[in-house]
Structures are given as structure tokens and as C-alpha cells.
Write a protein that holds these residues in place. Structure first.
Motif, mmCIF file in Angstrom:
data_model
loop_
_atom_site.group_PDB
_atom_site.id
_atom_site.type_symbol
_atom_site.label_atom_id
_atom_site.label_comp_id
_atom_site.label_asym_id
_atom_site.label_seq_id
_atom_site.Cartn_x
_atom_site.Cartn_y
_atom_site.Cartn_z
ATOM 1 N N ASP A 54 0.811 -1.218 0.000
ATOM 2 C CA ASP A 54 0.000 0.000 0.000
ATOM 3 C C ASP A 54 0.845 1.270 0.000
ATOM 4 N N SER A 55 2.036 1.196 0.599
ATOM 5 C CA SER A 55 2.886 2.388 0.688
ATOM 6 C C SER A 55 4.359 1.983 0.642
ATOM 7 N N PRO A 56 4.850 1.588 -0.547
ATOM 8 C CA PRO A 56 6.256 1.159 -0.656
ATOM 9 C C PRO A 56 7.212 2.279 -0.243
ATOM 10 N N ALA A 57 8.315 1.908 0.379
ATOM 11 C CA ALA A 57 9.294 2.889 0.882
ATOM 12 C C ALA A 57 10.245 3.303 -0.239
ATOM 13 N N PHE A 58 9.720 4.080 -1.202
ATOM 14 C CA PHE A 58 10.529 4.473 -2.354
ATOM 15 C C PHE A 58 11.729 5.335 -1.964
ATOM 16 N N GLU A 59 11.690 5.934 -0.777
ATOM 17 C CA GLU A 59 12.824 6.754 -0.340
ATOM 18 C C GLU A 59 14.096 5.923 -0.163
ATOM 19 N N LYS A 60 13.971 4.587 -0.136
ATOM 20 C CA LYS A 60 15.140 3.717 0.019
ATOM 21 C C LYS A 60 15.866 3.459 -1.303
ATOM 22 N N ILE A 61 15.280 3.878 -2.429
ATOM 23 C CA ILE A 61 15.815 3.476 -3.732
ATOM 24 C C ILE A 61 17.250 3.950 -3.925
ATOM 25 N N SER A 62 17.505 5.251 -3.750
ATOM 26 C CA SER A 62 18.842 5.778 -4.043
ATOM 27 C C SER A 62 19.907 5.176 -3.137
ATOM 28 N N SER A 63 19.615 5.066 -1.844
ATOM 29 C CA SER A 63 20.609 4.519 -0.922
ATOM 30 C C SER A 63 20.754 3.014 -1.087
ATOM 31 N N GLY A 64 19.708 2.342 -1.544
ATOM 32 C CA GLY A 64 19.756 0.887 -1.673
ATOM 33 C C GLY A 64 20.494 0.405 -2.900
ATOM 34 N N ILE A 65 20.579 1.246 -3.944
ATOM 35 C CA ILE A 65 21.258 0.844 -5.179
ATOM 36 C C ILE A 65 22.703 1.338 -5.100
ATOM 37 N N SER A 66 23.514 0.651 -4.330
ATOM 38 C CA SER A 66 24.910 1.047 -4.138
ATOM 39 C C SER A 66 25.779 0.498 -5.266
ATOM 40 N N LYS A 67 26.997 1.014 -5.355
ATOM 41 C CA LYS A 67 27.950 0.521 -6.349
ATOM 42 C C LYS A 67 28.263 -0.952 -6.119
ATOM 43 N N GLU A 68 28.183 -1.393 -4.879
ATOM 44 C CA GLU A 68 28.491 -2.779 -4.547
ATOM 45 C C GLU A 68 27.557 -3.748 -5.272
ATOM 46 N N VAL A 69 26.294 -3.359 -5.463
ATOM 47 C CA VAL A 69 25.322 -4.251 -6.106
ATOM 48 C C VAL A 69 25.037 -3.849 -7.546
ATOM 49 N N SER A 70 25.454 -2.642 -7.946
ATOM 50 C CA SER A 70 25.166 -2.151 -9.295
ATOM 51 C C SER A 70 26.348 -1.318 -9.791
ATOM 52 N N PRO A 71 27.390 -1.963 -10.362
ATOM 53 C CA PRO A 71 28.619 -1.248 -10.722
ATOM 54 C C PRO A 71 28.467 -0.213 -11.832
ATOM 55 N N TYR A 72 27.535 -0.417 -12.778
ATOM 56 C CA TYR A 72 27.415 0.483 -13.931
ATOM 57 C C TYR A 72 26.305 1.520 -13.766
ATOM 58 N N LEU A 73 25.260 1.185 -13.007
ATOM 59 C CA LEU A 73 24.068 2.032 -12.928
ATOM 60 C C LEU A 73 23.826 2.510 -11.505
ATOM 61 N N ASP A 74 23.301 3.745 -11.387
ATOM 62 C CA ASP A 74 22.768 4.199 -10.110
ATOM 63 C C ASP A 74 21.469 4.949 -10.369
ATOM 64 N N THR A 75 20.877 5.510 -9.324
ATOM 65 C CA THR A 75 19.648 6.279 -9.479
ATOM 66 C C THR A 75 19.788 7.614 -8.764
ATOM 67 N N ALA A 76 19.137 8.623 -9.296
ATOM 68 C CA ALA A 76 19.121 9.961 -8.697
ATOM 69 C C ALA A 76 18.005 10.747 -9.391
ATOM 70 N N PRO A 77 17.459 11.787 -8.767
ATOM 71 C CA PRO A 77 17.745 12.254 -7.410
ATOM 72 C C PRO A 77 17.033 11.396 -6.367
ATOM 73 N N LYS A 78 17.155 11.806 -5.113
ATOM 74 C CA LYS A 78 16.530 11.062 -4.033
ATOM 75 C C LYS A 78 15.035 11.365 -3.970
ATOM 76 N N TRP A 79 14.282 10.352 -3.561
ATOM 77 C CA TRP A 79 12.845 10.498 -3.357
ATOM 78 C C TRP A 79 12.589 11.588 -2.313
ATOM 79 N N PRO A 80 11.571 12.457 -2.447
ATOM 80 C CA PRO A 80 10.377 12.310 -3.288
ATOM 81 C C PRO A 80 10.523 12.848 -4.706
#
Length: 497
Positions: free
Chosen positions: A190-216
Motif C-alpha cells: 500500500d505504501s512502498p518505501a521508495f525513499e530507500k531506492i537511491s541509498s539501496g542501489i549502491s555501487k556494490e550491487v550495481s557497478p554500472y548504474l545508479d539512481t538519482a535524485p533522491k525520493w520524493p
């Protein structure tokens, strides 16, 4: 599935701009060497803001179509969908690369409610990046408005198709992002914690891609800057990157760590001379410091003299550093990290867009650790202990060590507090250079004050090409102090099994 079909329908309805390869190549070749101001026949640079103006000059004045922000690729060239990206590059002070991207490359919007139902081959992301056309202009300073871009020259333009190893890694990273978003929905539908997206996609798990800016703020999927650097420099051929035999198998950090453990198991306890002999490498009478790095490249199946010439390490942001430990386990030297571009440092007032931030966000250190031999034994007697891979991304966090040094340096420059301070010995007497001139250094953060500090290097006391606030100085770099390096090695050193 309905969301996917709806997205595909929108893509079909929204038509790209049609060109032949001959026509678009002719147009872009005519731009090389010309400034954006010379190309701006549509007066795009009269904009009071700087957002996207370089790309708009290419779109409107060179290719003749309105600015386009649709999710589908911008162009159709001889029947092939192609995404156009105009990006700024700067002459690099880093060893091994001629130019570097000024920032990560934004690709497409990350829409949580759509990506969860997508598959990679039919995703909006892959449709955007499969075939790309890069236009690179040389960027300086921190332009505030459109007209500030007038003197930036177009340097190169080239096509890039992602296939093979690059495609596989992009697919892995994109899948990591999709699965992360799916997990957020599963945790709280009902209310996914999208604010975790930027911090959760670290270089350790995604070497080529990241996401920005931070939610909202609506996030976008981006190419990390290290990946953009490798694309640009491979095209320019100023550095020919070597592809090692295991490159396809080492496309994630888990796989790389497994390889590092294999090599540690095989070579730990052997001296530099013994490992060099194993690879049939000649050892000069006076063993150079660089031999240790060359040996490590051989361990990975390469022939280059430097780790930064290996394509895999460039794309994944792996910076190799050789460390020798004394009998007490302390590194014999501080570790040099990055050269400082003072034009960028002074003009860029946003830490999270700075060189300092991106160096630490996008790179890992790979320490190649050796034990110093007893007194009187040559460097060839140094014993290989193993590897320690140290992620730097945590140090880039807001209000952390890196930002603190960045703030101090900018304050010294902008408030005109920068000084050249005479260096003295323990008794307070001035230290003299070999030519008798008193030694002095800028009052940047020092190793006695911070684990991350600034130090200059030069051939001799006259080699001072940097001038900051009118003060001549050696080339300046960021360094880690020895105690911090010791702590990092103790935490991350792989042990032979």
C-alpha cells in the motif's frame, strides 16, 4: 502486463526523428572544433538557466528538431532507434585517462509501477541505451546560465552499441534495480518505501548504474561516471584498455572477490621475485616499485604495466594501490588518491556534484598488500600477503570525512585564508630544500589533522605549476594517512585458505 502494453503503445505513438547515418554523420562532423556559441543558430544559449542547453543546441540548431524528452530513443537512423546524448567532458588529471565525464549520465525515468512488470529486453531502459549516439563537448568551470556555454567546443561524436559483456552487466544492474523495487512493493504493497531506492542501489550491487535524485523527487536511472569515462576513453583511443581473459566471469563484485580469494590462496606467502619468476618476468638488479603492480596484472592474465589500463577495472571503478607493510604492520607510505582540479573545486558549490564526491562514490580501492623484507633485503624479497578491496562510497556520505575536507579547502580559497606556511623541524628550525630554499606548503588539511589530507608532489622545489589565489605550489592531491590505510587493510584483507 497491462502496464507494459500501455507503455509500448505510448512508445509507438510517439515518433522519433528520422535521419540517414550519412546525413547525421555529416552534420556532426561539421561541429567538431566549433563552440556551442558558434553552432547556436536558434539562440538556445540565451536561456537564463543552464539546464540541458548544450543538448538543446545540438537538437535544435544542428539536427533541426525541437528539444525532446520523450522516453523513447530520440532518433531513428536508417531504421535503427538511437538515443542521442550530449555530455560535457574535461581534460583529466588522472593517470590513464585523457578525458573524464563531468557527471553521471541520466538515461530514463525510473517509474516504480512500471519497472516491476518489465523484462530487460523489452524495457524502456534497454530501448533507450541499446544504440546510442554520444556528442561530447569540453566543459570548464561552473556555468550558471546558457550563455556561459558559448565557448565550450564540441570535441567528438560517436555511435555506441552495447553488446556482449557490457550488455550483460547492464542487464544485471537493471535487474538489481527492478528486484529492489519489487521487494519494496512486497514489504508494503500500500505504501512502498521508495525513499530507500537511491541509498539501496549502491555501487556494490550495481557497478554500472545508479539512481538519482533522491525520493520524493522522481528518480532516474543513470550511467555511473566511471562507466561513462570508460566509454569515452575507449572511443578516443588515447588509452587502449586491455581485456583480460576472465572479464566475462568477473562482472560482479561477488565474482571479483572470488577471483581475488583464488589469487590470494595461490600466491600469498611468495616473494615478488618468486611470483615474477612464475610469470617468466625479468627482474632488474634494482627492483622498481612498479614491478609489484605489473605482477598483479599478470595474476589476472593481463600484460599491461598498470592496473588502470585494464578495461574491467576502469568500468567497475577499481583503483589499484600497492601497499608495503613494515614489521609492525604499518604501511610504509601514505596512499595517494586523486589529483585536485582547482578550477572545479572553486567553481562548484554543490558537494554532491563535485569531483571529490564522485571519486569516492564511484571507486573502490584494491590494495595489493606486501610485507616489507628485513633490513638489507631488496624489494624483490617483499612477501605478498593478499588483496583488500575497500569500497569508498560510504566515505562520500553527506557530512562525512570527504565533505569536511572539501568544505575546508573551499573556505580557504573563497575567503582568501590560503597561506604558504614555512615547514619546520621538531626544534622549530626551518627545513631547507636541496637548493637551500626554505620549504613551505599551503595550509590545507594535513595528516596530523585528518586521515584524509592534501599533499603536493613535484620533481623538485621549482616544479610548482599550480597557482591558487596567486600562490605557486606543487600539484596537489588527496591522500589517505597511513593509520587509516592500516585500519582498512585489517578490515578487508583476504586471508589465504
Amino acid at each position: 502486463m497491462c502496464r507494459v502494453l500501455r507503455s509500448l503503445c505510448l512508445i509507438c505513438m510517439d515518433k522519433p526523428h528520422f535521419f540517414t547515418r550519412t546525413d547525421i554523420t555529416r552534420r556532426l562532423n561539421a561541429c567538431i572544433g566549433k563552440t556551442l556559441g558558434e553552432l547556436d543558430t536558434k539562440h538556445v544559449l540565451d536561456s537564463p538557466t543552464n539546464k540541458g542547453v548544450a543538448g538543446h543546441v545540438i537538437e535544435k540548431s544542428v539536427l533541426g528538431y525541437p528539444a525532446d524528452s520523450a522516453r523513447r530513443p530520440d532518433l531513428n537512423i536508417d531504421g535503427l532507434d538511437v538515443e542521442l546524448k550530449t555530455t560535457g567532458i574535461r581534460a583529466s588529471k588522472k593517470e590513464g585517462i585523457s578525458f573524464e565525464a563531468k557527471e553521471p549520465m541520466s538515461i530514463t525515468a525510473l517509474k516504480p509501477d512500471e519497472i516491476i512488470d518489465e523484462e530487460f529486453e523489452s524495457s524502456a531502459f534497454w530501448h533507450k541505451v541499446q544504440n546510442m549516439l554520444f556528442v561530447c563537448y569540453v566543459y570548464e568551470g561552473k556555468p550558471k546560465k546558457g550563455r556561459d556555454y558559448s565557448n565550450f567546443p564540441v570535441h567528438t561524436a560517436f555511435f555506441k552499441t552495447f553488446e556482449g559483456e557490457d550488455k550483460e552487466q547492464l542487464q544485471r544492474d537493471w535487474t538489481t534495480i527492478r528486484e529492489f523495487v519489487r521487494d519494496l512493493y512486497e514489504e508494503n504493497p500500500d505504501s512502498p518505501a521508495f525513499e530507500k531506492i537511491s541509498s539501496g542501489i549502491s555501487k556494490e550491487v550495481s557497478p554500472y548504474l545508479d539512481t538519482a535524485p533522491k525520493w520524493p523527487h522522481p528518480p532516474r536511472i543513470r550511467f555511473r561516471r566511471a562507466f561513462v569515462n570508460s566509454i569515452i576513453n575507449e572511443h578516443l583511443k588515447k588509452t587502449v584498455y586491455e581485456h583480460i581473459p576472465d572479464e566475462e566471469r568477473l562482472s560482479s563484485f561477488d565474482e571479483l572477490d572470488h577471483k581475488l580469494q583464488e589469487l590470494t590462496n595461490k600466491f600469498a606467502g611468495k616473494t615478488i621475485a618468486q611470483i615474477a619468476a612464475y610469470f617468466d618476468m625479468e627482474i632488474p638488479d634494482k627492483v622498481p616499485k612498479q614491478l609489484a603492480e605489473q605482477i598483479v596484472v599478470r595474476m589476472f592474465g593481463g600484460t599491461s604495466r598498470k592496473m588502470h589500463n585494464i578495461a574491467l577495472f576502469q568500468k567497475m571503478g577499481i583503483v589499484g594501490k600497492t601497499v608495503a607493510l613494515n614489521p609492525q604492520g604499518m604501511p610504509t607510505e601514505d596512499t595517494k588518491l586523486m589529483s585536485i582540479d582547482f578550477n572545479e573545486l572553486e567553481s562548484n558549490d554543490v558537494y554532491e556534484e563535485s569531483d571529490f564526491y564522485y571519486f569516492f562514490k564511484d571507486n573502490d580501492l584494491l590494495y595489493m598488500v606486501f610485507q616489507e623484507p628485513e633490513v638489507g633485503i631488496s624489494r624483490g624479497g617483499e612477501v605478498f600477503l593478499g588483496f583488500a578491496r575497500v569500497p569508498l562510497e560510504p566515505l562520500a556520505e553527506k557530512n562525512g570525512l570527504v565533505e569536511s575536507v572539501w568544505d575546508i579547502m573551499r573556505d580557504l580559497i573563497i575567503s582568501r585564508k590560503l597561506r604558504l606556511v614555512p615547514e619546520t623541524d621538531k626544534s622549530g628550525a626551518p627545513i631547507l630544500n636541496k637548493n637551500g630554499v626554505p620549504r613551505e606548503a599551503p595550509n590545507w588539511p594535513k595528516s596530523t589533522e585528518s586521515a584524509l589530507f592534501v599533499r603536493g608532489t613535484g620533481r623538485d622545489s621549482t616544479d610548482k605549476p599550480e597557482v591558487v589565489n596567486g600562490l605557486p605550489m606543487y600539484r596537489q592531491s588527496l591522500w589517505f594517512h597511513k593509520p587509516l590505510v592500516k585500519e582498512q587493510i585489517e578490515q578487508h584483507l583476504l586471508q589465504a585458505n
